[in-house]
Design an enzyme around this catalytic site. Sequence first.
Site, PDB file in Angstrom:
ATOM      1  N   LYS A 121      -3.538 -14.509  -9.533  1.00  0.00           N
ATOM      2  CA  LYS A 121      -3.427 -15.449  -8.480  1.00  0.00           C
ATOM      3  C   LYS A 121      -4.138 -14.901  -7.231  1.00  0.00           C
ATOM      4  O   LYS A 121      -3.475 -13.767  -6.625  1.00  0.00           O
ATOM      5  CB  LYS A 121      -2.124 -15.941  -8.027  1.00  0.00           C
ATOM      6  CG  LYS A 121      -1.544 -16.711  -9.458  1.00  0.00           C
ATOM      7  CD  LYS A 121      -1.875 -18.171  -9.308  1.00  0.00           C
ATOM      8  CE  LYS A 121      -1.290 -18.973 -10.295  1.00  0.00           C
ATOM      9  NZ  LYS A 121      -1.782 -20.257 -10.355  1.00  0.00           N
ATOM     10  N   LYS A 217      -4.082 -29.125 -19.092  1.00  0.00           N
ATOM     11  CA  LYS A 217      -2.766 -29.211 -19.276  1.00  0.00           C
ATOM     12  C   LYS A 217      -2.205 -30.288 -19.516  1.00  0.00           C
ATOM     13  O   LYS A 217      -2.502 -31.588 -19.077  1.00  0.00           O
ATOM     14  CB  LYS A 217      -2.407 -28.639 -17.736  1.00  0.00           C
ATOM     15  CG  LYS A 217      -2.687 -27.272 -17.197  1.00  0.00           C
ATOM     16  CD  LYS A 217      -2.377 -27.061 -15.828  1.00  0.00           C
ATOM     17  CE  LYS A 217      -2.686 -25.597 -15.457  1.00  0.00           C
ATOM     18  NZ  LYS A 217      -2.465 -25.439 -13.720  1.00  0.00           N
TER      19      LYS A 217
END
Length: 298
Positions: A121, A217
């Site tokens: 990230k 997702k």
Amino acid sequence: MLVVEIAEAEAVGRGECVPYPRYGETVSGVVNQIATIVPELEKGMGRADLPSVLPAGAARNAVDCALWDLQAKQSGTPVWRRAGLSEPHPLTTAVTLSLAEPDEMAAAARKQDGCPWLKVKLGRDGALERLRAVHEAQPAARIIVDANEAWTAPTLEDFAAKAATLGVALIEQPLPAAEDDALIDMNLAVPLCADESCHGTDTLERLRRRYQAVNIKLDKTGGLSEALELLKAARSLGFEIMIGCMVGTSLAMAPAILLAASADFVDLDGPVHLAADRAHPIIYDRGRLNPAGLDLWG
């Protein structure tokens, strides 16, 4: 996170979702959405009817997956077989490193010895410094960079040129979804993956010429049913596939694992970031996941 249970006679189907504020979702809002369709579910409404009563998102995901599970329990036929998929088997998943100071991210990377994939990230500032620290800590690992919509087009171009030499195989959602047009025909050394820009099959067409991969997702698509269609449509358009997740338990991962066998990138490490998991959980070991049994789901 939120769990839906749908019971009929002795069988109970379960589905888990994670309401996501980025898409305007809250736990109470998702509970209210599901409550509005309880009368229809009690009358026997099935999975095919869900898109007409719930938008794509967390609420529909939980109900859709609960119905898949219920049908599997009632029929004795596992979901993977009913959906025409391969039987779940051990897979390699990326392990996520949260955004922190470079030395902290390097320390976190060193704890992942033997993991073939890391998901890193990164934010607006210091991205290259943090990436270099992770790469130096685990030089053999392949890296997925997740910018979480934080960058501009010039930042992306500068970063991608250097990232290709630091083990980066994919850059996920570098710009805000509303600014995807800046990516049209951009020629970068590292392919791009759409996350916040990719939801259901209706979002695919505008991703062409902008992204080379899509992150599927279930909390975005509204469940396994739409995710199956999205995977098929994305493949037909030449996109590579990532199967991803929100931070949920093994119950949320189990349906996604059915899709992961045919994916190019797998990011299903949600449970390892939780203090506790479900009974009969998925087992994780250095970037390998061993699917849970039918006692959990499906």
